[in-house]
Design an enzyme around this catalytic site. Structure first.
Site, mmCIF file in Angstrom:
data_model
loop_
_atom_site.group_PDB
_atom_site.id
_atom_site.type_symbol
_atom_site.label_atom_id
_atom_site.label_comp_id
_atom_site.label_asym_id
_atom_site.label_seq_id
_atom_site.Cartn_x
_atom_site.Cartn_y
_atom_site.Cartn_z
ATOM 1 N N HIS A 138 0.828 -1.203 0.000
ATOM 2 C CA HIS A 138 0.000 0.000 0.000
ATOM 3 C C HIS A 138 0.867 1.258 0.000
ATOM 4 O O HIS A 138 0.925 1.996 0.983
ATOM 5 C CB HIS A 138 -0.960 -0.024 1.199
ATOM 6 C CG HIS A 138 -2.176 -0.833 0.914
ATOM 7 N ND1 HIS A 138 -2.990 -1.353 1.892
ATOM 8 C CD2 HIS A 138 -2.738 -1.193 -0.269
ATOM 9 C CE1 HIS A 138 -3.995 -2.010 1.329
ATOM 10 N NE2 HIS A 138 -3.855 -1.929 0.019
ATOM 11 N N SER A 188 5.071 0.118 4.989
ATOM 12 C CA SER A 188 5.171 0.050 3.522
ATOM 13 C C SER A 188 5.757 1.337 2.945
ATOM 14 O O SER A 188 5.596 1.617 1.757
ATOM 15 C CB SER A 188 3.796 -0.238 2.928
ATOM 16 O OG SER A 188 2.817 0.602 3.506
ATOM 17 N N CYS A 213 2.875 -12.357 3.498
ATOM 18 C CA CYS A 213 3.738 -12.220 4.670
ATOM 19 C C CYS A 213 3.488 -13.383 5.640
ATOM 20 O O CYS A 213 2.333 -13.745 5.895
ATOM 21 C CB CYS A 213 3.443 -10.898 5.379
ATOM 22 S SG CYS A 213 4.396 -10.726 6.889
ATOM 23 N N HIS A 226 -10.469 -4.459 4.325
ATOM 24 C CA HIS A 226 -9.036 -4.560 4.030
ATOM 25 C C HIS A 226 -8.749 -5.950 3.447
ATOM 26 O O HIS A 226 -9.277 -6.949 3.944
ATOM 27 C CB HIS A 226 -8.227 -4.342 5.309
ATOM 28 C CG HIS A 226 -6.765 -4.147 5.040
ATOM 29 N ND1 HIS A 226 -5.913 -5.194 4.764
ATOM 30 C CD2 HIS A 226 -6.005 -3.023 4.972
ATOM 31 C CE1 HIS A 226 -4.690 -4.717 4.574
ATOM 32 N NE2 HIS A 226 -4.730 -3.406 4.686
ATOM 33 N N GLU A 264 -6.324 -7.955 3.681
ATOM 34 C CA GLU A 264 -5.807 -8.947 4.636
ATOM 35 C C GLU A 264 -6.955 -9.553 5.440
ATOM 36 O O GLU A 264 -7.020 -10.768 5.646
ATOM 37 C CB GLU A 264 -4.795 -8.281 5.584
ATOM 38 C CG GLU A 264 -4.238 -9.262 6.600
ATOM 39 C CD GLU A 264 -3.490 -8.583 7.730
ATOM 40 O OE1 GLU A 264 -2.784 -7.594 7.485
ATOM 41 O OE2 GLU A 264 -3.619 -9.065 8.873
ATOM 42 N N CYS A 288 1.563 -8.233 14.198
ATOM 43 C CA CYS A 288 2.947 -8.597 13.865
ATOM 44 C C CYS A 288 3.935 -7.750 14.665
ATOM 45 O O CYS A 288 3.618 -6.628 15.061
ATOM 46 C CB CYS A 288 3.190 -8.491 12.368
ATOM 47 S SG CYS A 288 3.674 -6.871 11.836
ATOM 48 N N SER A 301 -2.617 2.876 3.438
ATOM 49 C CA SER A 301 -1.862 1.919 4.262
ATOM 50 C C SER A 301 -2.440 1.859 5.678
ATOM 51 O O SER A 301 -2.400 2.848 6.422
ATOM 52 C CB SER A 301 -0.390 2.356 4.312
ATOM 53 O OG SER A 301 0.243 1.801 5.436
HETATM 54 S S1 SF4 Z 1 3.305 -5.038 8.648
HETATM 55 FE FE1 SF4 Z 1 3.722 -7.017 9.572
HETATM 56 S S2 SF4 Z 1 2.185 -8.374 8.672
HETATM 57 FE FE2 SF4 Z 1 2.253 -6.566 7.386
HETATM 58 S S3 SF4 Z 1 3.717 -7.119 5.809
HETATM 59 FE FE3 SF4 Z 1 4.865 -6.062 7.426
HETATM 60 S S4 SF4 Z 1 5.663 -7.738 8.713
HETATM 61 FE FE4 SF4 Z 1 4.013 -8.569 7.450
#
Ligand code: SF4
Length: 294
Positions: free
Chosen positions: A41, A261, A95, A123, A125, A189, A217
């Site tokens: 994003h 991101s 991921c 979203h 995810e 995470c 994002s």
């Molecule tokens: S924010 Fe966390 S879950 Fe998302 S891509 Fe990065 S490491 Fe993976």
């Protein structure tokens, strides 16, 4: 005015991994490469990828074979199966943290829990997690949505990886009040947690924060919201072009952070932009990123 940079800011492990996979795929590909939605994003990075031949699309309709890179947010298994049937070669850049959230949701569903996902319903995810979480799975945005859940004897909770620990804990404590059994997996995470902690730590010592990252994002938006919730002005910008002199009126210390991101080069441009707009001095504290890249 002095500029400080958060200790953990910018690309996370999952985004770096997805980009590495995408670059490698582009180097070796003989057929067109697609991603369903943006690989990450961040519109500026997505434009760079486009130049390498990686095209984001909304669906695969009308496309004949090629390579489909599954982005870091993951995809529902049914979509992956459809792509395979259409002769797309699948390159999986999901991921591992997102995969883990999907696996925990699937496990809870198999064990008879009504699965609740804390996150943003639309979203990608979250859509991926819900797709493996059983027919009665629900998504809640925060603890206020708990009152809308169907009554259930046992609730299993997972989180979108970019939620805050604070919000997750609040949901656990409220769920306990409406059911006899709650099983919760903290699937936030560690990269997200580290960026949030670093942003909040820095926010304590500055007068305002600039949060750099894609407007789409989730983790960047959350960084800005967390800081704002502590009463510190936080401006979410995508590029240095959005900097405004008014941000810094009466400010003697400004903190800068970036979402998971957000590329280092964009954070660097914003630091330069703040310097120019306000004649600010970069303090030399928490300068990991500057040491690496300038
Ligand atoms: S924010 Fe966390 S879950 Fe998302 S891509 Fe990065 S490491 Fe993976």
């Amino acid at each position: 005015m002095e500029i400080y940079l958060a200790k953990n800011a910018g690309f996370c492990f999952g985004v770096e991994r997805a980009l590495r996979i995408a670059h490698e795929t582009a180097r070796n590909a003989k057929t067109p490469i697609y991603t369903l939605g943006q690989l990450i994003h961040n519109p500026q990075v997505v434009e760079e990828l486009r130049k390498e031949g990686i095209t984001p699309v909304e669906h695969l309709d009308g496309l004949k074979e090629g390579i489909l890179i599954i982005r870091s947010h993951g995809l529902p298994p049914s979509v992956i199966e459809q792509a395979k049937k259409r002769n797309f070669t699948i390159v999986d850049a999901t991921c591992p943290f997102v995969k883990q959230a999907q696996e925990k949701a699937c496990l809870l569903s198999k064990e008879g829990y009504q699965v609740v996902v804390l996150g943003e319903r639309e979203h990608p995810e979250v859509r991926g997690i819900l797709s493996v979480a059983g027919h009665n799975a629900s998504c809640i945005n925060n603890h206020n949505d708990i009152k809308n859940l169907m009554p259930s004897k046992k609730i299993g909770l997972v989180s979108q990886t970019t939620q805050s620990v604070e919000g997750f804990s609040r949901v656990v404590s409220e769920l306990i009040k409406i059911t006899r059994e709650v099983r919760a997996f903290n699937t936030i995470c560690t990269s997200t947690q580290m960026r949030q902690e670093a942003a909040l730590k820095l926010a304590r010592d500055v007068d305002c924060m600039i949060v750099v990252g894609g407007k789409n994002s989730a983790n960047t938006k959350r960084l800005a919201t967390l800081v704002q919730n502590r009463g510190i002005p936080a401006y979410h910008i995508e590029t240095e072009m959005e900097l405004n002199k008014d941000f810094f009126s009466g400010v003697s210390k400004v903190g800068i952070t970036g979402g998971a991101s957000t590329p280092d080069w964009m954070i660097r441009r914003v630091i330069e932009g703040v310097r120019k707009i306000s004649s600010a001095v970069f303090t030399g504290e928490e300068i990991d990123l500057m040491k690496k890249n300038i």
